[in-house]
Design a protein around this motif. Sequence first.
Motif, PDB file in Angstrom:
ATOM      1  N   ALA A 116      -4.870   6.067  -0.606  1.00 55.05           N
ATOM      2  CA  ALA A 116      -3.820   5.057  -0.763  1.00 55.05           C
ATOM      3  C   ALA A 116      -4.065   4.246  -2.028  1.00 55.05           C
ATOM      4  O   ALA A 116      -5.199   4.124  -2.490  1.00 55.05           O
ATOM      5  N   ILE A 117      -2.976   3.708  -2.547  1.00 53.65           N
ATOM      6  CA  ILE A 117      -3.051   2.765  -3.672  1.00 53.65           C
ATOM      7  C   ILE A 117      -2.569   1.419  -3.151  1.00 53.65           C
ATOM      8  O   ILE A 117      -1.547   1.366  -2.446  1.00 53.65           O
ATOM      9  N   VAL A 118      -3.277   0.344  -3.473  1.00 53.14           N
ATOM     10  CA  VAL A 118      -2.763  -0.985  -3.148  1.00 53.14           C
ATOM     11  C   VAL A 118      -2.413  -1.702  -4.448  1.00 53.14           C
ATOM     12  O   VAL A 118      -3.036  -1.476  -5.487  1.00 53.14           O
ATOM     13  N   THR A 119      -1.399  -2.552  -4.379  1.00 51.43           N
ATOM     14  CA  THR A 119      -0.989  -3.321  -5.545  1.00 51.43           C
ATOM     15  C   THR A 119      -0.213  -4.558  -5.094  1.00 51.43           C
ATOM     16  O   THR A 119       0.362  -4.568  -3.998  1.00 51.43           O
ATOM     17  N   GLY A 120      -0.206  -5.550  -5.930  1.00 50.70           N
ATOM     18  CA  GLY A 120       0.589  -6.738  -5.657  1.00 50.70           C
ATOM     19  C   GLY A 120       1.962  -6.668  -6.309  1.00 50.70           C
ATOM     20  O   GLY A 120       2.782  -7.575  -6.158  1.00 50.70           O
ATOM     21  N   ALA A 173       0.867  -1.179   0.000  1.00 46.84           N
ATOM     22  CA  ALA A 173       0.000   0.000   0.000  1.00 46.84           C
ATOM     23  C   ALA A 173       0.901   1.225   0.000  1.00 46.84           C
ATOM     24  O   ALA A 173       1.943   1.228   0.661  1.00 46.84           O
ATOM     25  N   VAL A 174       0.493   2.239  -0.751  1.00 48.76           N
ATOM     26  CA  VAL A 174       1.260   3.484  -0.848  1.00 48.76           C
ATOM     27  C   VAL A 174       0.317   4.627  -0.492  1.00 48.76           C
ATOM     28  O   VAL A 174      -0.687   4.853  -1.175  1.00 48.76           O
ATOM     29  N   GLY A 175       0.615   5.344   0.584  1.00 52.92           N
ATOM     30  CA  GLY A 175      -0.243   6.424   1.051  1.00 52.92           C
ATOM     31  C   GLY A 175      -0.036   7.688   0.236  1.00 52.92           C
ATOM     32  O   GLY A 175       1.109   8.070  -0.042  1.00 52.92           O
ATOM     33  N   VAL A 176      -1.123   8.324  -0.144  1.00 50.45           N
ATOM     34  CA  VAL A 176      -1.065   9.577  -0.910  1.00 50.45           C
ATOM     35  C   VAL A 176      -2.052  10.569  -0.294  1.00 50.45           C
ATOM     36  O   VAL A 176      -2.746  10.263   0.680  1.00 50.45           O
ATOM     37  N   GLY A 177      -2.114  11.761  -0.887  1.00 48.10           N
ATOM     38  CA  GLY A 177      -2.866  12.849  -0.271  1.00 48.10           C
ATOM     39  C   GLY A 177      -4.372  12.724  -0.362  1.00 48.10           C
ATOM     40  O   GLY A 177      -5.092  13.183   0.531  1.00 48.10           O
ATOM     41  N   THR A 178      -4.879  12.110  -1.445  1.00 46.04           N
ATOM     42  CA  THR A 178      -6.335  11.989  -1.650  1.00 46.04           C
ATOM     43  C   THR A 178      -6.629  10.731  -2.470  1.00 46.04           C
ATOM     44  O   THR A 178      -5.740  10.177  -3.116  1.00 46.04           O
ATOM     45  N   GLY A 179      -7.892  10.336  -2.496  1.00 45.96           N
ATOM     46  CA  GLY A 179      -8.310   9.239  -3.365  1.00 45.96           C
ATOM     47  C   GLY A 179      -8.174   9.606  -4.834  1.00 45.96           C
ATOM     48  O   GLY A 179      -7.838   8.756  -5.663  1.00 45.96           O
ATOM     49  N   THR A 180      -8.408  10.870  -5.138  1.00 44.32           N
ATOM     50  CA  THR A 180      -8.270  11.340  -6.522  1.00 44.32           C
ATOM     51  C   THR A 180      -6.824  11.157  -6.986  1.00 44.32           C
ATOM     52  O   THR A 180      -6.566  10.625  -8.079  1.00 44.32           O
ATOM     53  N   ASP A 181      -5.870  11.571  -6.144  1.00 43.16           N
ATOM     54  CA  ASP A 181      -4.455  11.385  -6.486  1.00 43.16           C
ATOM     55  C   ASP A 181      -4.117   9.903  -6.581  1.00 43.16           C
ATOM     56  O   ASP A 181      -3.275   9.510  -7.394  1.00 43.16           O
ATOM     57  N   ALA A 182      -4.748   9.076  -5.747  1.00 42.12           N
ATOM     58  CA  ALA A 182      -4.486   7.632  -5.805  1.00 42.12           C
ATOM     59  C   ALA A 182      -4.829   7.085  -7.196  1.00 42.12           C
ATOM     60  O   ALA A 182      -4.059   6.318  -7.778  1.00 42.12           O
TER      61      ALA A 182
END
Length: 365
Positions: free
Chosen positions: A198-202, A56-65
């Motif tokens: 946040a963005i999640v990825t494998g 998971a990578v934390g970012v400022g907003t869902g829009t930015d995610a």
Amino acid sequence: MTMPPAIPFMHLTPGSDAEAIRAGIDRVIARGWFILGPELTAFEEEFAAAAGAAHAVGVGTGTDAIALALRALGIGPGDEVITSPLSAAYSALAIMMAGATPVFADLDVDRLTLDPARVDAAVTPRTAAILPVHLYGQPADMPALEAIARRHNLAIVEDACQAHLATCAGRPAGTIGAAGAFSFYPTKNLGAMGDAGAIVTGDAALAARLKRLRNGGQTDRYHHLEFGVNTRLDDMQAAVLRARLPLLPGWTARRRALAARYRAALAGAPVIVPPEREPGHVYHLFPVRSPRRAAFQAHLRAAGIETLIHYPVPIPRQPALAGVPALPCPIADEVCGDIFSLPLHPALTDAEVDRVAEAVHAFRG
Ligand SMILES: *Cc1c(COP(=O)(O)O)cnc(C)c1O
């Protein structure tokens, strides 16, 4: 006549989580490390585990995610991304922020998410990705969308901003495509006390690129490898989210129980209740439909019950999207004209649900 107490649409002040939140904020203040610090790292690990993802990578907003997930996958100018006309407009604005063009495919009228057949028909040689929106907490029909993506060699980025802990055919929302975008805007199922996402990825390489892109494209301090932006989830918000994350499974179960109570209590009522097509639904919202929406909302307001419309305008009809050519989406047009949301949040009581349902039954429009 005395009015019964009002039933507000949402409830954002902390309850059983208040002490843990204060302790987390105090921890951050005492440490004096506010950006890209240990609180964020810990939240990223904990949220990835909760979401069933490797990273998971934390970012400022869902829009930015959403925008960064697309960019990290190499999607940008000249590319088309197929998405839903019924969502927070930010879904489409994020595609535009990445430099790509949103293409709207109409809805499955029951599920209120992308209709796979219409997605298939909207694919062109420029299509690079599909951005399904798990709207109201109910995942889109991912097995069908994955089959289309495979056939046309398209990436999938999931807009899971309303779907924390949701599952689709048993798989966690956000982990089905190449990346999943979450928002922690205060009203979401997991909310911060400010903006966060946040963005999640494998994919470890994709996660590494996302960590760069959110931080000005830096590899090391003051070394900018590529054009990135400045959108980090700060440690104060990470501490709030860490305090709340352990409560999310219980809150989700409560949302599901309240939704089931609404469904039973609204049998025979003069509204259309969209069916549950996916048992992994997490009920971010509880929308109903009526051709007499304005009168219905006024009737409920008079009974002290607050409702909101999600969403009043199909995204392709927003003036902000005037420059984007769009295919007709008659189902989205119709839904935007008659849908409205009843109160649903974990602090709502059974008695309040019963009162809302009684008021709905009493409508004589
Ligand atoms: C909230 C939301 C967004 C945007 O998230 P922000 O954190 O407000 O930027 C995008 N898509 C959907 C479906 C949302 O509900």
